[in-house]
Design an enzyme around this catalytic site. Sequence first.
Site, PDB file in Angstrom:
ATOM      1  N   HIS A  52       0.869  -1.180   0.025  1.00  0.00           N
ATOM      2  CA  HIS A  52       0.088   0.213   0.198  1.00  0.00           C
ATOM      3  C   HIS A  52       0.925   1.285   0.051  1.00  0.00           C
ATOM      4  O   HIS A  52       0.547   2.090  -0.649  1.00  0.00           O
ATOM      5  CB  HIS A  52      -0.852  -0.073   1.192  1.00  0.00           C
ATOM      6  N   GLU A  53       1.854   1.355   0.742  1.00  0.00           N
ATOM      7  CA  GLU A  53       2.610   2.415   1.010  1.00  0.00           C
ATOM      8  C   GLU A  53       3.574   2.544  -0.466  1.00  0.00           C
ATOM      9  O   GLU A  53       3.685   3.809  -0.953  1.00  0.00           O
ATOM     10  CB  GLU A  53       3.654   2.510   2.062  1.00  0.00           C
TER      11      GLU A  53
ATOM     12  N   HIS B 256       1.543   4.360  -3.022  1.00  0.00           N
ATOM     13  CA  HIS B 256       1.711   5.761  -2.577  1.00  0.00           C
ATOM     14  C   HIS B 256       2.785   6.432  -3.399  1.00  0.00           C
ATOM     15  O   HIS B 256       2.780   7.648  -4.118  1.00  0.00           O
ATOM     16  CB  HIS B 256       1.670   6.347  -1.181  1.00  0.00           C
TER      17      HIS B 256
ATOM     18  N   GLU C 288      -6.177   7.155  -0.670  1.00  0.00           N
ATOM     19  CA  GLU C 288      -6.234   5.838   0.008  1.00  0.00           C
ATOM     20  C   GLU C 288      -6.879   4.592  -0.791  1.00  0.00           C
ATOM     21  O   GLU C 288      -6.320   3.357  -0.625  1.00  0.00           O
ATOM     22  CB  GLU C 288      -6.922   5.838   1.308  1.00  0.00           C
TER      23      GLU C 288
END
Length: 348
Positions: free
Chosen positions: A151-152, A155, A256
């Site tokens: 997930h990071e 980003h 998100e």
Amino acid sequence: MADDLSRRMAATLALVLAIDAALALLAAALLDPWLGSLLAAAGVASSLARHVALSVAVLAVLVAAQLRYARRELLAEADAAPTTAEAHPDLHARVTRLAALADAPVPAVAVADADVPNSFAVGGLRSGTVVVSRGLLDRLDPAELDAVLAHELAHLTNRDALVMTLASFLPALVSDEYALLEDDLPDGARPLVLGGLFVAGYVLASSFVEAPLLSATAVVQYLVAAGVTVLVGGVALGLLATPVVYLARSLSRQREFVADRGSARLTGDPAALASALSTLDDAVSPPTADARGRYEYAGLDGMCLLPHGFDEGGDADDAFRVETRAHPPTAERIDRLRELAAEIATGG
């Protein structure tokens, strides 16, 4: 959804750069009375040339500060220290493997000294930094940890972490979260620097103060001119930073969802991220105070995996937390991930 995120990112970045340019033009107008004589002595004679030179200089300082200082302060805000492969071999191995799967540069890794489980990514021009807390490492199983790291990484690869990092600078500066002189000067040097700036400003003011340099009248005129310059600059900074806050919050919510899907694609396991979100959300008590009604901007507002930040309990004014309205509801994120998992299971 990804296209919508790209549009929001472009709008946020364009707004930040436009505000930088507006601040540079205003700063040039405010600084010209102080520095005009020096520039004239250096051969910059015309008023237009002085304004251009000052605007370019201020703009360069602003952009450099946003790229360097904001990143450093965001890490400091979370008490996150860079870590090595020797100190956290499993963590580094996971990040390296996931970055290879994503065909992305391997980011730096930092660990926040906090029991509260959370994570975030700080953007950079080339790569970035993935930050996880000790609490997160202690609570997640291997599949859940991979999902959060993916997930990071999403980003960073989407570049929304870079845009959010840049967008965090001006609002944090307005809310007085950055003590620039205190952070960059050795202990005890601040009074000397402030005194030097006062004397230098007084000398520069001699170009427009209409009184003998060492007279009481000159001191009063200098203090009034300095006060007006600081006041006008501060008010303008506050007004111009306000739209960045609202646009960054909107971007934060959308990013998100996109990063959740990016994690699911990279790991092939949407259920793992859903499980991680549920585990981390249950691990933290709700905030003791609702900050949604106040006009303030925390340095990491909207940048964490979950909106509980890194502090648990304590005084609301001192706690590091992210305003909940900058994030989509965790339950909604989990529902979307479970729907995605069902689609993958049925081949849809």
